[in-house]
Design a protein around this motif. Structure first.
Motif, short mmCIF file in Angstrom:
data_model
loop_
_atom_site.label_atom_id
_atom_site.label_comp_id
_atom_site.label_asym_id
_atom_site.label_seq_id
_atom_site.Cartn_x
_atom_site.Cartn_y
_atom_site.Cartn_z
N PHE A 47 0.84 -1.19 0.00
CA PHE A 47 0.00 0.00 0.00
C PHE A 47 0.88 1.25 0.00
O PHE A 47 1.87 1.32 0.72
N GLU A 54 -3.64 9.07 2.38
CA GLU A 54 -4.42 7.85 2.54
C GLU A 54 -3.67 6.68 1.90
O GLU A 54 -3.00 6.86 0.87
N LEU A 55 -3.79 5.51 2.48
CA LEU A 55 -3.15 4.33 1.91
C LEU A 55 -4.02 3.75 0.79
O LEU A 55 -5.22 3.55 0.97
N ARG A 56 -3.39 3.48 -0.34
CA ARG A 56 -4.08 2.87 -1.47
C ARG A 56 -3.27 1.68 -1.98
O ARG A 56 -2.05 1.72 -2.01
N MET A 57 -3.97 0.64 -2.39
CA MET A 57 -3.32 -0.61 -2.78
C MET A 57 -2.57 -0.47 -4.09
O MET A 57 -3.09 0.05 -5.08
N ARG A 66 -7.09 -5.67 0.88
CA ARG A 66 -7.32 -4.30 0.44
C ARG A 66 -8.40 -3.62 1.28
O ARG A 66 -8.23 -2.50 1.74
N GLU A 70 -7.41 -0.29 3.45
CA GLU A 70 -7.84 0.99 2.92
C GLU A 70 -8.99 1.61 3.72
O GLU A 70 -9.05 2.83 3.87
N ARG A 77 -1.91 1.60 8.76
CA ARG A 77 -1.98 3.06 8.90
C ARG A 77 -1.02 3.54 9.99
O ARG A 77 -0.38 4.59 9.86
#
Length: 240
Positions: A47, A54-57, A66, A70, A77
């Motif tokens: 991620f 923000e965490l995104r895959m 995922r 997310e 996080r």
């Protein structure tokens, strides 16, 4: 350590990839697949932070990972914000800190969770999440292997997005995430066209990219734009 030879193979393959004109999404997918094989984790996901923090895959072995990372506050996080690894040997024990994460992870059959930082000098670019279906899935040596893979991923992401100009790397991370978004769109097109689930569609996409020597994002972009017929990607060529 028994995994030393397979780990060396992964390192050699990754270095060979990084010195060429590589596909960051395919590299990330190879690393999460290798992470599961080398550490004994059930699922893994890479991620990356976007411009909003923000965490995104970028890649994952299962869509369940995922959704957990997310959508919910949890160890990944925490690692992204602090730059420190998070070790959760028992999901139930995480309930006091991350109750939603602990509940949803437990409902999905996970019993342990680990998050390792994607580090580049003083920056943390994202996190490698590893989920296990039993308690204490990863020992200290396996965590070191996971961190090595996370470090390779960080180098790959940085090499992919950096330009010869002075600009914070966090501001450029969406360049890599845009490739993943295109791949996700193409997966949906292939899934609808072929009556497949998204995992099967992604497997077809990767296989066609390998057969034709195309980058995943390039192939996905052609499918989305319509310049590449989805049917040709779904058709497996006959063996001679």
């Amino acid at each position: 350590m028994g995994a030393s030879a397979p780990l060396l193979e992964v390192l050699v393959r990754s270095v060979d990839t990084l010195i060429g004109d590589f596909d960051v999404v395919e590299l990330a997918q190879q690393l999460v697949d290798s992470c599961v094989a080398l550490t004994g984790g059930t699922d893994a996901g890479l991620f990356v932070g976007n411009h909003l923090g923000e965490l995104r895959m970028l890649a994952a072995t299962d869509e369940r990972a995922r959704a957990l990372v997310e959508a919910l506050d949890g160890p990944a996080r925490h690692t992204y914000s602090t730059g420190a690894p998070a070790v959760i040997d028992d999901i139930a024990a995480a309930g006091l800190v991350w109750p939603d994460f602990a509940t949803h992870a437990g409902n999905r059959g996970y019993r342990s969770a680990y998050a390792l930082p994607l580090r580049l000098r003083s920056d943390t670019l994202g996190a490698l999440a590893v989920l296990g279906d039993g308690p204490k899935t990863l020992n200290r040596a396996q965590l070191r292997v996971g961190q090595t893979l996370a470090d390779i991923a960080a180098i790959g992401v940085a090499q992919h997005v950096l330009r010869p100009r002075v600009e914070p790397i966090q501001d450029r991370l969406p360049v890599a995430l845009n490739d993943r978004a295109t791949v996700e769109h193409a997966k949906a097109v292939l899934a609808e066209h072929g009556g497949l689930d998204h995992a099967e569609a992604f497997a077809c996409l990767r296989a066609h990219a390998l057969r034709t020597g195309r980058r995943l994002a390039e192939l996905a972009g052609g499918i989305v734009s319509g310049s590449i017929d989805a049917g040709t990607v779904l058709t497996v060529p006959a063996r001679g």
